[in-house]
Design a protein around this motif. Sequence first.
Motif, PDB file in Angstrom:
ATOM      1  N   TRP A  54      45.090  25.211 -28.846  1.00  0.00           N
ATOM      2  CA  TRP A  54      45.948  24.432 -27.972  1.00  0.00           C
ATOM      3  C   TRP A  54      45.575  22.964 -28.105  1.00  0.00           C
ATOM      4  CZ3 TRP A  54      50.209  26.108 -25.681  1.00  0.00           C
ATOM      5  CH2 TRP A  54      50.338  27.460 -25.367  1.00  0.00           C
ATOM      6  N   MET A  55      46.577  22.105 -28.102  1.00  0.00           N
ATOM      7  CA  MET A  55      46.356  20.660 -28.172  1.00  0.00           C
ATOM      8  C   MET A  55      46.870  20.019 -26.886  1.00  0.00           C
ATOM      9  SD  MET A  55      47.534  19.948 -32.123  1.00  0.00           S
ATOM     10  CE  MET A  55      48.861  21.178 -32.107  1.00  0.00           C
ATOM     11  N   ALA A  56      46.002  19.326 -26.167  1.00  0.00           N
ATOM     12  CA  ALA A  56      46.396  18.628 -24.945  1.00  0.00           C
ATOM     13  C   ALA A  56      47.095  17.333 -25.335  1.00  0.00           C
ATOM     14  CB  ALA A  56      45.171  18.342 -24.087  1.00  0.00           C
ATOM     15  N   LEU A  57      48.339  17.175 -24.877  1.00  0.00           N
ATOM     16  CA  LEU A  57      49.126  15.995 -25.228  1.00  0.00           C
ATOM     17  C   LEU A  57      49.040  14.942 -24.130  1.00  0.00           C
ATOM     18  CD1 LEU A  57      52.351  17.749 -26.577  1.00  0.00           C
ATOM     19  CD2 LEU A  57      50.629  16.569 -27.947  1.00  0.00           C
ATOM     20  N   ASP A  58      48.985  13.705 -24.538  1.00  0.00           N
ATOM     21  CA  ASP A  58      49.019  12.556 -23.635  1.00  0.00           C
ATOM     22  C   ASP A  58      50.432  11.991 -23.695  1.00  0.00           C
ATOM     23  OD1 ASP A  58      48.856  10.130 -22.339  1.00  0.00           O
ATOM     24  OD2 ASP A  58      47.008   9.491 -23.307  1.00  0.00           O
ATOM     25  N   ARG A  59      51.177  12.135 -22.606  1.00  0.00           N
ATOM     26  CA  ARG A  59      52.576  11.701 -22.610  1.00  0.00           C
ATOM     27  C   ARG A  59      52.719  10.207 -22.905  1.00  0.00           C
ATOM     28  NH1 ARG A  59      56.407  15.293 -20.628  1.00  0.00           N
ATOM     29  NH2 ARG A  59      55.557  17.219 -19.753  1.00  0.00           N
ATOM     30  N   THR A  60      51.725   9.419 -22.573  1.00  0.00           N
ATOM     31  CA  THR A  60      51.813   7.979 -22.812  1.00  0.00           C
ATOM     32  C   THR A  60      51.767   7.642 -24.301  1.00  0.00           C
ATOM     33  OG1 THR A  60      49.420   7.610 -22.663  1.00  0.00           O
ATOM     34  CG2 THR A  60      50.667   7.532 -20.608  1.00  0.00           C
ATOM     35  N   TYR A  65      62.699  39.097 -17.050  1.00  0.00           N
ATOM     36  CA  TYR A  65      62.130  40.443 -16.969  1.00  0.00           C
ATOM     37  C   TYR A  65      60.621  40.386 -16.740  1.00  0.00           C
ATOM     38  CZ  TYR A  65      60.963  39.516 -21.906  1.00  0.00           C
ATOM     39  OH  TYR A  65      60.489  38.964 -23.071  1.00  0.00           O
ATOM     40  N   ASP A  66      60.032  41.540 -16.550  1.00  0.00           N
ATOM     41  CA  ASP A  66      58.581  41.680 -16.318  1.00  0.00           C
ATOM     42  C   ASP A  66      58.104  40.896 -15.092  1.00  0.00           C
ATOM     43  OD1 ASP A  66      58.219  43.450 -18.339  1.00  0.00           O
ATOM     44  OD2 ASP A  66      57.156  42.093 -19.699  1.00  0.00           O
ATOM     45  N   PHE A  67      58.866  40.933 -14.013  1.00  0.00           N
ATOM     46  CA  PHE A  67      58.452  40.278 -12.779  1.00  0.00           C
ATOM     47  C   PHE A  67      57.161  40.912 -12.263  1.00  0.00           C
ATOM     48  CE2 PHE A  67      62.816  39.001 -13.063  1.00  0.00           C
ATOM     49  CZ  PHE A  67      62.884  37.770 -12.428  1.00  0.00           C
ATOM     50  N   GLY A  68      56.152  40.087 -12.063  1.00  0.00           N
ATOM     51  CA  GLY A  68      54.873  40.587 -11.580  1.00  0.00           C
ATOM     52  C   GLY A  68      53.995  41.191 -12.655  1.00  0.00           C
ATOM     53  N   LYS A  69      54.509  41.330 -13.873  1.00  0.00           N
ATOM     54  CA  LYS A  69      53.739  41.905 -14.980  1.00  0.00           C
ATOM     55  C   LYS A  69      53.342  40.849 -16.004  1.00  0.00           C
ATOM     56  CE  LYS A  69      56.158  46.358 -14.614  1.00  0.00           C
ATOM     57  NZ  LYS A  69      57.035  47.326 -15.330  1.00  0.00           N
ATOM     58  N   ALA A  70      54.047  39.738 -16.025  1.00  0.00           N
ATOM     59  CA  ALA A  70      53.735  38.673 -16.977  1.00  0.00           C
ATOM     60  C   ALA A  70      52.417  37.999 -16.591  1.00  0.00           C
ATOM     61  CB  ALA A  70      54.862  37.645 -16.998  1.00  0.00           C
ATOM     62  N   PRO A  71      51.709  37.441 -17.563  1.00  0.00           N
ATOM     63  CA  PRO A  71      50.422  36.791 -17.257  1.00  0.00           C
ATOM     64  C   PRO A  71      50.624  35.505 -16.456  1.00  0.00           C
ATOM     65  CG  PRO A  71      51.051  36.370 -19.526  1.00  0.00           C
ATOM     66  CD  PRO A  71      52.035  37.373 -19.006  1.00  0.00           C
ATOM     67  N   LYS A  72      49.689  35.221 -15.556  1.00  0.00           N
ATOM     68  CA  LYS A  72      49.714  33.946 -14.856  1.00  0.00           C
ATOM     69  C   LYS A  72      49.300  32.853 -15.834  1.00  0.00           C
ATOM     70  CE  LYS A  72      48.829  35.892 -10.281  1.00  0.00           C
ATOM     71  NZ  LYS A  72      47.950  35.873  -9.072  1.00  0.00           N
ATOM     72  N   LEU A  73      49.846  31.672 -15.657  1.00  0.00           N
ATOM     73  CA  LEU A  73      49.592  30.579 -16.584  1.00  0.00           C
ATOM     74  C   LEU A  73      48.541  29.621 -16.022  1.00  0.00           C
ATOM     75  CD1 LEU A  73      53.246  29.765 -17.719  1.00  0.00           C
ATOM     76  CD2 LEU A  73      51.538  31.156 -18.905  1.00  0.00           C
ATOM     77  N   THR A  74      47.560  29.330 -16.844  1.00  0.00           N
ATOM     78  CA  THR A  74      46.502  28.394 -16.467  1.00  0.00           C
ATOM     79  C   THR A  74      46.302  27.392 -17.592  1.00  0.00           C
ATOM     80  OG1 THR A  74      44.789  29.848 -17.394  1.00  0.00           O
ATOM     81  CG2 THR A  74      45.311  30.105 -15.042  1.00  0.00           C
ATOM     82  N   ALA A  75      45.628  26.309 -17.292  1.00  0.00           N
ATOM     83  CA  ALA A  75      45.348  25.306 -18.308  1.00  0.00           C
ATOM     84  C   ALA A  75      44.382  25.877 -19.351  1.00  0.00           C
ATOM     85  CB  ALA A  75      44.739  24.067 -17.660  1.00  0.00           C
ATOM     86  N   PRO A  76      44.672  25.727 -20.642  1.00  0.00           N
ATOM     87  CA  PRO A  76      43.724  26.164 -21.669  1.00  0.00           C
ATOM     88  C   PRO A  76      42.381  25.470 -21.454  1.00  0.00           C
ATOM     89  CG  PRO A  76      45.832  25.558 -22.646  1.00  0.00           C
ATOM     90  CD  PRO A  76      45.881  25.107 -21.221  1.00  0.00           C
ATOM     91  N   ALA A  77      41.291  26.196 -21.688  1.00  0.00           N
ATOM     92  CA  ALA A  77      39.961  25.632 -21.421  1.00  0.00           C
ATOM     93  C   ALA A  77      38.984  26.013 -22.525  1.00  0.00           C
ATOM     94  CB  ALA A  77      39.449  26.142 -20.074  1.00  0.00           C
ATOM     95  N   GLY A  78      37.838  25.351 -22.513  1.00  0.00           N
ATOM     96  CA  GLY A  78      36.764  25.680 -23.444  1.00  0.00           C
ATOM     97  C   GLY A  78      37.163  25.475 -24.890  1.00  0.00           C
ATOM     98  N   ASP A  79      36.782  26.437 -25.740  1.00  0.00           N
ATOM     99  CA  ASP A  79      37.065  26.296 -27.166  1.00  0.00           C
ATOM    100  C   ASP A  79      38.500  26.671 -27.514  1.00  0.00           C
ATOM    101  OD1 ASP A  79      36.994  29.021 -26.846  1.00  0.00           O
ATOM    102  OD2 ASP A  79      35.290  29.366 -28.191  1.00  0.00           O
ATOM    103  N   GLN A  80      39.326  26.952 -26.474  1.00  0.00           N
ATOM    104  CA  GLN A  80      40.737  27.233 -26.718  1.00  0.00           C
ATOM    105  C   GLN A  80      41.556  25.958 -26.880  1.00  0.00           C
ATOM    106  OE1 GLN A  80      41.982  29.534 -23.302  1.00  0.00           O
ATOM    107  NE2 GLN A  80      41.285  31.463 -24.193  1.00  0.00           N
ATOM    108  N   VAL A  81      40.973  24.807 -26.530  1.00  0.00           N
ATOM    109  CA  VAL A  81      41.779  23.592 -26.447  1.00  0.00           C
ATOM    110  C   VAL A  81      41.011  22.384 -26.985  1.00  0.00           C
ATOM    111  CG1 VAL A  81      41.006  23.071 -24.094  1.00  0.00           C
ATOM    112  CG2 VAL A  81      43.238  22.227 -24.864  1.00  0.00           C
ATOM    113  N   GLN A  82      41.755  21.393 -27.436  1.00  0.00           N
ATOM    114  CA  GLN A  82      41.187  20.115 -27.829  1.00  0.00           C
ATOM    115  C   GLN A  82      42.244  19.038 -27.605  1.00  0.00           C
ATOM    116  OE1 GLN A  82      40.936  20.991 -32.258  1.00  0.00           O
ATOM    117  NE2 GLN A  82      41.811  18.926 -32.335  1.00  0.00           N
ATOM    118  N   LYS A  83      41.838  17.776 -27.627  1.00  0.00           N
ATOM    119  CA  LYS A  83      42.803  16.694 -27.528  1.00  0.00           C
ATOM    120  C   LYS A  83      43.675  16.695 -28.772  1.00  0.00           C
ATOM    121  CE  LYS A  83      40.155  13.507 -24.603  1.00  0.00           C
ATOM    122  NZ  LYS A  83      39.557  12.143 -24.516  1.00  0.00           N
ATOM    123  N   ALA A  84      44.953  16.421 -28.584  1.00  0.00           N
ATOM    124  CA  ALA A  84      45.862  16.406 -29.730  1.00  0.00           C
ATOM    125  C   ALA A  84      45.481  15.287 -30.693  1.00  0.00           C
ATOM    126  CB  ALA A  84      47.296  16.219 -29.255  1.00  0.00           C
TER     127      ALA A  84
END
Length: 272
Positions: free
Chosen positions: A134-140, A243-262
């Motif tokens: 995941w790449m964290a984007l800076d809108r600016t 579809y999949d109401f209540g079954k889909a994964p909750k969304l959280t900010a990517p963290a740790g080694d899953q993410v870096q600055k774009a």
Amino acid sequence: MTQRTGTAATFRRVALATAVLATTALAAGCGTGASTGSDPTPSPSADPKAALLAAVPDEKDPAFRFSTVDGADKLTGVVDPAAHAVELGMSEKNDDPEFTMNITFRLIDEDVWMRVKLTGAAGLHDMLKLPKRWMALDRTKLDDASEIPVYDGADPANTAAIIRTAETVEDKGNGTYTGFADLADNVDVQNSFSGVDVAALGEAAKKVPFTAVVGPDGNLTTLTLDIPAVGKQKATKLVARYYDFGKAPKLTAPAGDQVQKAPASAYEMLKG
């Protein structure tokens, strides 16, 4: 049907830009992604339009999945109203050079992350200097931040806006509703489409047939618009599916080694 103007167009633009960058890299010889109750099927309603609108997802619903088919564009994703979050994904195949790009945006309020997966051309990630995380984007840092979507409610396909344009809605029983949508003079509705030229429909845009289906749990499951053929524009179906109401994964900010600055290469790709 998409969450806001430009969403599908943004995916296409990024895919085109990536193809151009990939062509350059390969030519240079650098080397070679509501609730879940079990209520019975709804019986015919005294006010079908109100009943259908009540089935549209809102901020009280649990996380769910969705897909939209708008002409040649297909978006898939997850909506998590409690987190004010949505994930949008699209796959694009490029022929010259030959590769497939899967791009996903995750949006939580104004924060946005992007993930790109390139397959079919060995080493393309390294050539384009695009990480697989995941790449964290800076809108600016974006040339036009308005083209990158934000969380805009629990109804990403704007189904409620479409249904409201109908003068009447007919309850056909077994959770099926039909009506005619007026796409002509409603900016919210027109902003929902990228694969259809509403203006080109002329008078036909004022009476576009639709079919909606509400599941046994009371949630809207599909809304299908039958766009007629006009001039050079072929007849097509625009389909939103929830579809999949209540079954889909909750969304959280990517963290740790899953993410870096774009990196700079990600912003270059987004310039289109």
